[in-house]
Write a protein that holds these residues in place. Structure first.
Motif, PDB file in Angstrom:
ATOM      1  N   ALA A 101     -44.651  30.768  -5.508  1.00 28.50           N
ATOM      2  CA  ALA A 101     -43.384  30.080  -5.279  1.00 28.50           C
ATOM      3  C   ALA A 101     -42.450  30.900  -4.396  1.00 28.50           C
ATOM      4  O   ALA A 101     -41.643  30.351  -3.646  1.00 28.50           O
ATOM      5  N   VAL A 102     -42.585  32.224  -4.461  1.00 27.44           N
ATOM      6  CA  VAL A 102     -41.741  33.090  -3.633  1.00 27.44           C
ATOM      7  C   VAL A 102     -42.346  33.272  -2.239  1.00 27.44           C
ATOM      8  O   VAL A 102     -41.651  33.139  -1.231  1.00 27.44           O
ATOM      9  N   SER A 106     -42.551  25.649  -1.188  1.00 29.13           N
ATOM     10  CA  SER A 106     -42.682  24.285  -0.673  1.00 29.13           C
ATOM     11  C   SER A 106     -41.410  23.949   0.064  1.00 29.13           C
ATOM     12  O   SER A 106     -40.316  24.401  -0.302  1.00 29.13           O
ATOM     13  N   PRO A 107     -41.528  23.134   1.095  1.00 28.55           N
ATOM     14  CA  PRO A 107     -40.281  22.757   1.783  1.00 28.55           C
ATOM     15  C   PRO A 107     -39.373  21.983   0.836  1.00 28.55           C
ATOM     16  O   PRO A 107     -39.846  21.219  -0.006  1.00 28.55           O
TER      17      PRO A 107
END
Length: 113
Positions: A101-102, A106-107
């Motif tokens: 996630a880092v 995701s846009p």
């Protein structure tokens, strides 16, 4: 892959390699190498102390078995080792999800139109 990439995950790798049944040291190295597509190469100087520590913790047991014409110490998971592997897999999934996630976010969703 560098040793630093494996550090902290060696116990989980060893437990996972032994999940299908007993193996001797070099077979464990081969299993990890094969399952990683050749990316991970365990060193005996790192692996054997870890196996002995996992055995002292009750996660593995070992005995001498004939492998071909040689006798080798074979390691296998205990029930506690199987439970530890489940816990380590859960922790690994949580860690990779958080790091992913880092590193690869995701846009962000755009405004609704």
């Amino acid at each position: 892959m560098k040793d630093d990439a494996v550090r902290g995950h060696l116990d989980a790798l060893l437990l996972a390699a032994l999940e299908q049944g007993p193996l001797h040291g070099y077979a464990i190295i081969a299993a990890v190498r094969e399952r990683s597509g050749g990316a991970l190469e365990l060193r005996t100087g790192t692996m054997y102390p870890a196996l002995h520590r996992l055995e002292r913790l009750g996660l593995l047991r070992s005995d001498w078995q004939a492998v071909g014409e040689r006798r080798r110490r074979c390691y296998e998971l205990t029930d506690a080792g199987r439970r530890a592997l489940v816990d380590k897999r859960t922790a690994w999934r949580e860690l990779t999800c958080a790091i992913g996630a880092v590193l690869d976010p995701s846009p962000a969703p755009g405004p609704a139109t």
